[in-house]
Write an enzyme that holds these catalytic residues in place. Structure first.
Site, PDB file in Angstrom:
ATOM      1  N   LYS A 181      -3.824   0.497   0.360  1.00 54.84           N
ATOM      2  CA  LYS A 181      -2.920  -0.868  -0.645  1.00 54.84           C
ATOM      3  C   LYS A 181      -4.235  -2.197  -0.257  1.00 54.84           C
ATOM      4  O   LYS A 181      -5.638  -1.431  -0.225  1.00 54.84           O
ATOM      5  CB  LYS A 181      -2.395  -1.426   1.227  1.00 54.84           C
ATOM      6  CG  LYS A 181      -3.467  -1.812   2.412  1.00 54.84           C
ATOM      7  CD  LYS A 181      -2.601  -2.947   2.837  1.00 54.84           C
ATOM      8  CE  LYS A 181      -3.714  -3.390   4.170  1.00 54.84           C
ATOM      9  NZ  LYS A 181      -4.146  -4.234   4.114  1.00 54.84           N
TER      10      LYS A 181
ATOM     11  N   ASP B 103      -1.899  -9.378   2.582  1.00 50.58           N
ATOM     12  CA  ASP B 103      -2.809  -8.585   2.924  1.00 50.58           C
ATOM     13  C   ASP B 103      -2.124  -7.223   4.161  1.00 50.58           C
ATOM     14  O   ASP B 103      -2.203  -6.549   4.814  1.00 50.58           O
ATOM     15  CB  ASP B 103      -4.080  -8.863   3.858  1.00 50.58           C
ATOM     16  CG  ASP B 103      -4.968  -8.479   4.546  1.00 50.58           C
ATOM     17  OD1 ASP B 103      -5.079  -7.239   4.221  1.00 50.58           O
ATOM     18  OD2 ASP B 103      -5.382  -8.863   5.475  1.00 50.58           O
TER      19      ASP B 103
ATOM     20  N   LYS C   6       0.834   4.769  13.968  1.00 53.03           N
ATOM     21  CA  LYS C   6      -0.095   4.450  15.175  1.00 53.03           C
ATOM     22  C   LYS C   6       1.232   4.864  15.959  1.00 53.03           C
ATOM     23  O   LYS C   6       2.390   5.562  15.677  1.00 53.03           O
ATOM     24  CB  LYS C   6       0.064   2.480  15.250  1.00 53.03           C
ATOM     25  CG  LYS C   6      -0.895   2.047  14.925  1.00 53.03           C
ATOM     26  CD  LYS C   6      -1.232   0.638  15.123  1.00 53.03           C
ATOM     27  CE  LYS C   6      -2.159  -0.434  13.886  1.00 53.03           C
ATOM     28  NZ  LYS C   6      -3.632  -0.357  15.126  1.00 53.03           N
TER      29      LYS C   6
ATOM     30  N   HIS D  11       2.297  -4.350   6.523  1.00 49.89           N
ATOM     31  CA  HIS D  11       3.289  -4.021   7.809  1.00 49.89           C
ATOM     32  C   HIS D  11       3.611  -4.589   8.137  1.00 49.89           C
ATOM     33  O   HIS D  11       4.781  -3.177   9.481  1.00 49.89           O
ATOM     34  CB  HIS D  11       1.762  -3.908   8.849  1.00 49.89           C
ATOM     35  CG  HIS D  11      -0.357  -3.662   8.126  1.00 49.89           C
ATOM     36  ND1 HIS D  11      -0.552  -2.938   7.547  1.00 49.89           N
ATOM     37  CD2 HIS D  11      -1.132  -4.169   9.018  1.00 49.89           C
ATOM     38  CE1 HIS D  11      -1.325  -2.201   7.234  1.00 49.89           C
ATOM     39  NE2 HIS D  11      -2.636  -3.352   7.761  1.00 49.89           N
TER      40      HIS D  11
END
Ligand code: BG6
Length: 512
Positions: free
Chosen positions: A174, A261, A208, A266
């Site tokens: 990204k 961002d 994760k 996320h």
């Protein structure tokens, strides 16, 4: 659901992982942007960690592409320093030496035909001498405005082209654009050269362990998912708080801001995993189809001046350290309206979630580093207690702690020992570090390995990326018109407007 005989092993089934270690086949990787921060801090250490865990093929070959006039030896030294600084696993000279044998450096600019011709020749030579089998991953750890040049060069030189026996894949970082339109343009550029099944878009949060555990928690248990609806859940809070400031990243961050961002990628991915329905299987298609469905149903709540908030940090204290404000950060335009804190209210318009606010927030220089998802339950419909007995009883909650102190916490009311029927909140806490002896791999280890194995479950599709922008674009447009963000002192939990956003609904942020 896995079909190891036919080469497909479900990457989300750890029992199968143990029986059949998932080792990448013959292959190599070219990293564009190898001198950048991400490569040095994350990619190169992760490649070493994979090698150290025995998960890379014997002839694995790593080629760095960059402008510097480096020899192969200088590049190898650079990688070694990055590995010594950032690797998760222990440094073993023998592992290092084997990995280092397969390193090489190609010098040039992205618009330099000759440099790419040389790179193509280098790949062919590696295939001949190191048994890479013509299988190459191209990792674009570069700004999106260079994607077109690199993709064009990979196409022109034939490097992008797979054959019947070999694969070619592109792995991209990204930001996937600035809004829906630019994301579409980027996707078109990449998809014109690489078919979608060869494109691996990195959202490192999906790498994760705790994020993958959302699927285990929801779909391996009978305890949670029946309650996972608007009938029982009052609100969902997704927080990604960082204590760091811009620290040298002003050039990238100015004009981007917290929403682009991290929320576009996320946090919306976390929302999708939390809110989606059960997939038929964890195959990439099924999993991603459910995420797409839920993203399609997700919308901002209006009016945006009440349901969103944004801020910029000013000077303050981070623990015992005195820190400067955003506008004093080196390289940051003091007139910039870029936000370092963003909070949004979204709703998922489907039967399961109608009416439940999903609050998302992220910020730099907040109280501490923590990422968590809190599902906060409604009060029981009837409480047969005196008001004074339950004055200290809050809402039940399930909190998924993504990081740090990875784990899951349940909060519920319990009787305080004594002669009175006094009920107070208590926590039941599962912690990864106490429950398991295995240490979690770094997100990039998992994702690089999956890309080499063509396991695409943990990579968002172009559709997911575009839908995420569709959710965010109206908010970004509103902010662009709205002028200056509010201010908050470094080391606090964001601007007052972030708290007011919830207070209007009678809610408050959980203090993580
Ligand atoms: C990146 C953002 O995607 O995630 C950074 O660009 C942010 O601004 C980082 O600091 C946080 O990642 P993690 O894994 O430390 O939570």
């Amino acid at each position: 659901m896995s079909d190891p005989q036919n080469g497909w092993v479900n990457p989300l089934r750890s029992d199968i992982d143990k029986r059949l270690p998932r080792i990448a086949g013959p292959s190599g990787m070219v990293i564009f942007g190898v001198t950048g921060d991400l490569a040095r801090k994350k990619l190169l250490p992760a490649i070493y960690d994979l090698a150290n865990r025995g998960l890379l093929p014997a002839g694995f070959t790593l080629i760095g592409f960059g402008r510097r006039e480096w020899s192969k030896e200088e590049f190898t030294e650079y990688v070694r320093a990055a590995v010594e600084e950032g690797a998760r696993t222990k440094f073993h000279q023998s592992v290092w030496e084997r990995l280092a044998e397969g390193m090489n450096f190609a010098q040039g600019n992205f618009d330099d035909d000759e440099a790419f011709d040389k790179l193509a020749a280098m790949l062919a030579e590696m295939d001949a001498h190191r048994g890479t089998g013509g299988n190459w991953g191209f990792y674009l750890s570069i700004p999106p405005n260079s994607f077109a040049d690199v993709c064009h060069q990979l196409e022109r030189t034939g490097m992008a082209k797979a054959t019947e026996e070999s694969w070619r894949r592109v792995i991209i970082e990204k930001p996937f654009g600035q809004d829906e339109e630019s994301a579409k343009e980027l996707n078109n550029i990449v998809n014109a050269v690489f078919p979608e099944e060869s494109v691996f878009r990195i959202d490192h949060y999906l790498g994760k362990e705790t994020v993958q555990n959302i699927l285990a928690l929801r779909f391996a248990n009978q305890l949670f998912d029946p309650l996972w609806t608007s009938q029982y859940i009052e609100q969902v809070q997704i927080t990604m708080a960082e204590d760091i400031g811009l620290g040298g990243r002003a050039g990238y961050y100015d004009g981007i801001g917290a929403a682009r961002d991290v929320i576009q990628n996320h946090l919306l991915q976390l929302l999708a995993l939390i809110a989606m329905d059960e997939p038929v299987s964890f195959s990439p298609d099924q999993l991603r189809m459910e995420k797409v469905k839920v993203l399609r149903a997700t919308h901002p709540v209006y009016p945006l001046d009440e349901t969103t908030a944004r801020g910029q940090y000013t000077a303050g204290w981070q623990g015992s350290e005195k820190v400067v404000g955003l506008r004093e950060e080196e390289g940051f335009d003091p007139q910039s309206n870029t936000e370092t804190y963003a909070a949004l209210t979204l709703e998922v318009q489907n039967r399961r979630w109608a009416g439940v606010p999903f609050y998302l927030r992220s910020g730099k220089r907040l109280g501490r580093r923590v990422t968590e998802i809190a599902l906060i339950f409604k009060n029981a419909p009837h409480l047969p207690f005196d008001a004074s007995d339950i004055s200290a009883l809050g809402n039940n909650a399930v909190v998924i702690r993504v990081q740090p102190d990875e784990g899951v916490l349940m909060r519920f009311g319990s009787k305080v020992p004594g002669t009175e029927m006094e009920v107070r909140d208590v926590n039941m806490d599962f912690s990864y570090s106490e429950a398991f002896t295995e240490e979690s791999p770094e997100a990039y280890e998992r994702l690089i390995l999956d890309a080499l194995l063509a396991e695409s479950s943990l990579f968002p599709t172009n559709e997911e990326v575009e839908l995420s922008w569709q959710i965010l674009d109206p908010i970004l447009d509103f902010w662009a018109e709205d002028g200056r963000p509010d201010e908050y002192k470094a080391g606090t939990w964001g601007p007052e407007s972030g708290d007011q956003m919830l207070a209007r609904n009678g809610h408050a942020w959980r203090r993580p």
